[in-house]
Design a protein around this motif. Structure first.
Motif, PDB file in Angstrom:
ATOM      1  N   GLY A  67       0.801  -1.222   0.000  1.00 43.27           N
ATOM      2  CA  GLY A  67       0.000   0.000   0.000  1.00 43.27           C
ATOM      3  C   GLY A  67       0.833   1.271   0.000  1.00 43.27           C
ATOM      4  N   TRP A  68       1.966   1.252   0.692  1.00 46.89           N
ATOM      5  CA  TRP A  68       2.793   2.449   0.784  1.00 46.89           C
ATOM      6  C   TRP A  68       3.666   2.679  -0.449  1.00 46.89           C
ATOM      7  CZ3 TRP A  68       4.827   2.536   6.556  1.00 46.89           C
ATOM      8  CH2 TRP A  68       3.745   2.812   7.394  1.00 46.89           C
ATOM      9  N   GLN A  69       3.706   1.738  -1.392  1.00 48.92           N
ATOM     10  CA  GLN A  69       4.485   1.923  -2.622  1.00 48.92           C
ATOM     11  C   GLN A  69       4.034   3.156  -3.394  1.00 48.92           C
ATOM     12  OE1 GLN A  69       4.124  -1.639  -4.930  1.00 48.92           O
ATOM     13  NE2 GLN A  69       5.856  -2.625  -3.922  1.00 48.92           N
ATOM     14  N   GLN A  70       2.759   3.458  -3.332  1.00 47.46           N
ATOM     15  CA  GLN A  70       2.212   4.588  -4.090  1.00 47.46           C
ATOM     16  C   GLN A  70       2.515   5.931  -3.429  1.00 47.46           C
ATOM     17  OE1 GLN A  70      -2.098   4.869  -4.119  1.00 47.46           O
ATOM     18  NE2 GLN A  70      -2.246   3.923  -2.101  1.00 47.46           N
ATOM     19  N   LEU A  71       3.076   5.922  -2.213  1.00 49.98           N
ATOM     20  CA  LEU A  71       3.256   7.159  -1.451  1.00 49.98           C
ATOM     21  C   LEU A  71       4.693   7.669  -1.468  1.00 49.98           C
ATOM     22  CD1 LEU A  71       1.153   6.311   1.724  1.00 49.98           C
ATOM     23  CD2 LEU A  71       0.459   7.667  -0.259  1.00 49.98           C
ATOM     24  N   ALA A  72       4.806   8.999  -1.453  1.00 49.70           N
ATOM     25  CA  ALA A  72       6.101   9.654  -1.284  1.00 49.70           C
ATOM     26  C   ALA A  72       6.191  10.288   0.097  1.00 49.70           C
ATOM     27  CB  ALA A  72       6.312  10.718  -2.358  1.00 49.70           C
ATOM     28  N   GLY A  73       5.038  10.431   0.788  1.00 47.32           N
ATOM     29  CA  GLY A  73       5.054  11.021   2.115  1.00 47.32           C
ATOM     30  C   GLY A  73       3.702  11.026   2.786  1.00 47.32           C
ATOM     31  N   THR A  95      -2.118  14.312   5.475  1.00 45.77           N
ATOM     32  CA  THR A  95      -1.842  14.654   4.082  1.00 45.77           C
ATOM     33  C   THR A  95      -0.945  13.591   3.493  1.00 45.77           C
ATOM     34  OG1 THR A  95      -2.093  16.997   4.556  1.00 45.77           O
ATOM     35  CG2 THR A  95      -0.921  16.413   2.518  1.00 45.77           C
ATOM     36  N   PHE A  96      -1.422  12.968   2.434  1.00 46.50           N
ATOM     37  CA  PHE A  96      -0.698  11.923   1.727  1.00 46.50           C
ATOM     38  C   PHE A  96      -0.172  12.500   0.425  1.00 46.50           C
ATOM     39  CE2 PHE A  96      -3.759   9.888   4.425  1.00 46.50           C
ATOM     40  CZ  PHE A  96      -3.079   8.786   4.938  1.00 46.50           C
ATOM     41  N   THR A  97       1.127  12.377   0.197  1.00 46.78           N
ATOM     42  CA  THR A  97       1.730  12.784  -1.062  1.00 46.78           C
ATOM     43  C   THR A  97       2.040  11.516  -1.840  1.00 46.78           C
ATOM     44  OG1 THR A  97       2.674  14.748  -0.039  1.00 46.78           O
ATOM     45  CG2 THR A  97       3.616  14.051  -2.159  1.00 46.78           C
ATOM     46  N   PHE A  98       1.582  11.480  -3.073  1.00 43.17           N
ATOM     47  CA  PHE A  98       1.761  10.301  -3.913  1.00 43.17           C
ATOM     48  C   PHE A  98       3.056  10.414  -4.707  1.00 43.17           C
ATOM     49  CE2 PHE A  98      -2.728  10.786  -3.066  1.00 43.17           C
ATOM     50  CZ  PHE A  98      -3.067   9.513  -2.637  1.00 43.17           C
ATOM     51  N   GLY A 101       3.582  13.145  -7.169  1.00 41.54           N
ATOM     52  CA  GLY A 101       3.637  14.517  -6.691  1.00 41.54           C
ATOM     53  C   GLY A 101       2.297  15.089  -6.265  1.00 41.54           C
ATOM     54  N   THR A 102       1.200  14.420  -6.576  1.00 39.42           N
ATOM     55  CA  THR A 102      -0.110  14.897  -6.139  1.00 39.42           C
ATOM     56  C   THR A 102      -0.303  14.564  -4.664  1.00 39.42           C
ATOM     57  OG1 THR A 102      -1.223  12.850  -6.785  1.00 39.42           O
ATOM     58  CG2 THR A 102      -1.100  14.614  -8.443  1.00 39.42           C
ATOM     59  N   ASN A 103      -1.275  15.238  -4.045  1.00 44.86           N
ATOM     60  CA  ASN A 103      -1.545  14.917  -2.648  1.00 44.86           C
ATOM     61  C   ASN A 103      -3.026  15.049  -2.349  1.00 44.86           C
ATOM     62  OD1 ASN A 103      -2.114  17.654  -1.652  1.00 44.86           O
ATOM     63  ND2 ASN A 103       0.024  18.031  -2.080  1.00 44.86           N
ATOM     64  N   THR A 104      -3.405  14.484  -1.220  1.00 44.79           N
ATOM     65  CA  THR A 104      -4.772  14.579  -0.728  1.00 44.79           C
ATOM     66  C   THR A 104      -4.720  14.619   0.790  1.00 44.79           C
ATOM     67  OG1 THR A 104      -7.005  13.663  -0.892  1.00 44.79           O
ATOM     68  CG2 THR A 104      -5.205  12.080  -0.650  1.00 44.79           C
ATOM     69  N   THR A 105      -5.686  15.311   1.370  1.00 42.50           N
ATOM     70  CA  THR A 105      -5.786  15.378   2.822  1.00 42.50           C
ATOM     71  C   THR A 105      -7.061  14.674   3.247  1.00 42.50           C
ATOM     72  OG1 THR A 105      -4.543  17.435   2.893  1.00 42.50           O
ATOM     73  CG2 THR A 105      -5.894  16.919   4.816  1.00 42.50           C
ATOM     74  N   VAL A 106      -6.924  13.801   4.238  1.00 46.00           N
ATOM     75  CA  VAL A 106      -8.021  12.952   4.683  1.00 46.00           C
ATOM     76  C   VAL A 106      -8.175  13.090   6.192  1.00 46.00           C
ATOM     77  CG1 VAL A 106      -8.837  10.561   4.814  1.00 46.00           C
ATOM     78  CG2 VAL A 106      -7.489  11.299   2.846  1.00 46.00           C
ATOM     79  N   ALA A 107      -9.391  13.294   6.656  1.00 43.32           N
ATOM     80  CA  ALA A 107      -9.672  13.289   8.090  1.00 43.32           C
ATOM     81  C   ALA A 107      -9.760  11.843   8.558  1.00 43.32           C
ATOM     82  CB  ALA A 107     -10.978  14.009   8.376  1.00 43.32           C
ATOM     83  N   SER A 108      -9.225  11.585   9.748  1.00 38.85           N
ATOM     84  CA  SER A 108      -9.293  10.227  10.276  1.00 38.85           C
ATOM     85  C   SER A 108      -9.417  10.234  11.791  1.00 38.85           C
ATOM     86  CB  SER A 108      -8.058   9.411   9.875  1.00 38.85           C
ATOM     87  OG  SER A 108      -6.925   9.847  10.591  1.00 38.85           O
ATOM     88  N   THR A 109      -9.941   9.134  12.275  1.00 39.41           N
ATOM     89  CA  THR A 109      -9.987   8.844  13.697  1.00 39.41           C
ATOM     90  C   THR A 109      -9.435   7.438  13.864  1.00 39.41           C
ATOM     91  OG1 THR A 109     -11.940  10.216  13.974  1.00 39.41           O
ATOM     92  CG2 THR A 109     -11.507   8.603  15.697  1.00 39.41           C
ATOM     93  N   VAL A 110      -8.503   7.270  14.798  1.00 36.94           N
ATOM     94  CA  VAL A 110      -7.877   5.968  15.008  1.00 36.94           C
ATOM     95  C   VAL A 110      -7.912   5.632  16.489  1.00 36.94           C
ATOM     96  CG1 VAL A 110      -5.805   4.562  14.697  1.00 36.94           C
ATOM     97  CG2 VAL A 110      -6.330   6.372  13.046  1.00 36.94           C
ATOM     98  N   TRP A 111      -8.452   4.461  16.788  1.00 34.18           N
ATOM     99  CA  TRP A 111      -8.461   3.923  18.155  1.00 34.18           C
ATOM    100  C   TRP A 111      -7.215   3.073  18.308  1.00 34.18           C
ATOM    101  CZ3 TRP A 111     -12.202   5.151  21.701  1.00 34.18           C
ATOM    102  CH2 TRP A 111     -13.297   5.877  21.198  1.00 34.18           C
ATOM    103  N   ILE A 112      -6.437   3.320  19.349  1.00 36.24           N
ATOM    104  CA  ILE A 112      -5.130   2.683  19.526  1.00 36.24           C
ATOM    105  C   ILE A 112      -5.076   1.977  20.874  1.00 36.24           C
ATOM    106  CG2 ILE A 112      -2.645   3.146  19.784  1.00 36.24           C
ATOM    107  CD1 ILE A 112      -3.172   5.586  17.896  1.00 36.24           C
TER     108      ILE A 112
END
Length: 134
Positions: A67-73, A95-98, A101-112
């Protein structure tokens, strides 16, 4: 680097916050092996709003490496941390940078959850998984 400047509520101790900041720092390196090293051997990650469950180091390593292969950051912008050092939830925008060079920002909630040795025992991620599919 993870940004905690906009955190409105933090219920973690200084030690718990430092542990969590280190987890986010490692995630942001996109080093799957370093991330897996922070996990309990029987870790359980629930992703895509419950659609995908990964159990154990091997399953997590394989899925994240792919899954992380597509990401640069990745950059985490923390909003709230509720709970104890052992069981807590964090609300963030990420914020995920692909690689292109494109990016997207996603809201998330994570239970840890952490185990008795302070390792990541489990996480349940709630966000918009479609935003990360190219």
């Amino acid at each position: 680097m993870a940004d905690f400047d906009k955190v409105r509520i933090n219920q973690l101790s200084d030690q718990g916050l430092a542990w969590f900041a280190e987890v986010l720092r490692v995630i942001e390196t996109l080093d799957v092996n370093a991330y897996v090293a922070l996990m309990a051997p029987d870790v359980r990650l629930v992703l895509d709003n419950g659609a995908l469950t990964l159990e154990g180091h091997d399953a997590v390593r394989t899925a994240l490496a792919q899954g992380w292969q597509q990401l640069a950051g990745i950059v985490h912008d923390e909003r709230n941390l509720y709970g104890t050092d052992q069981h807590f939830v964090h609300e963030a925008t990420n914020t995920f940078t692909f690689a292109d060079g494109t990016n997207t920002t996603v809201a998330s909630t994570v239970w840890i959850d952490r185990d008795e040795h302070g390792r990541l025992a489990g996480a349940r991620v709630y966000s918009n998984p479609e935003a990360l599919r190219a």
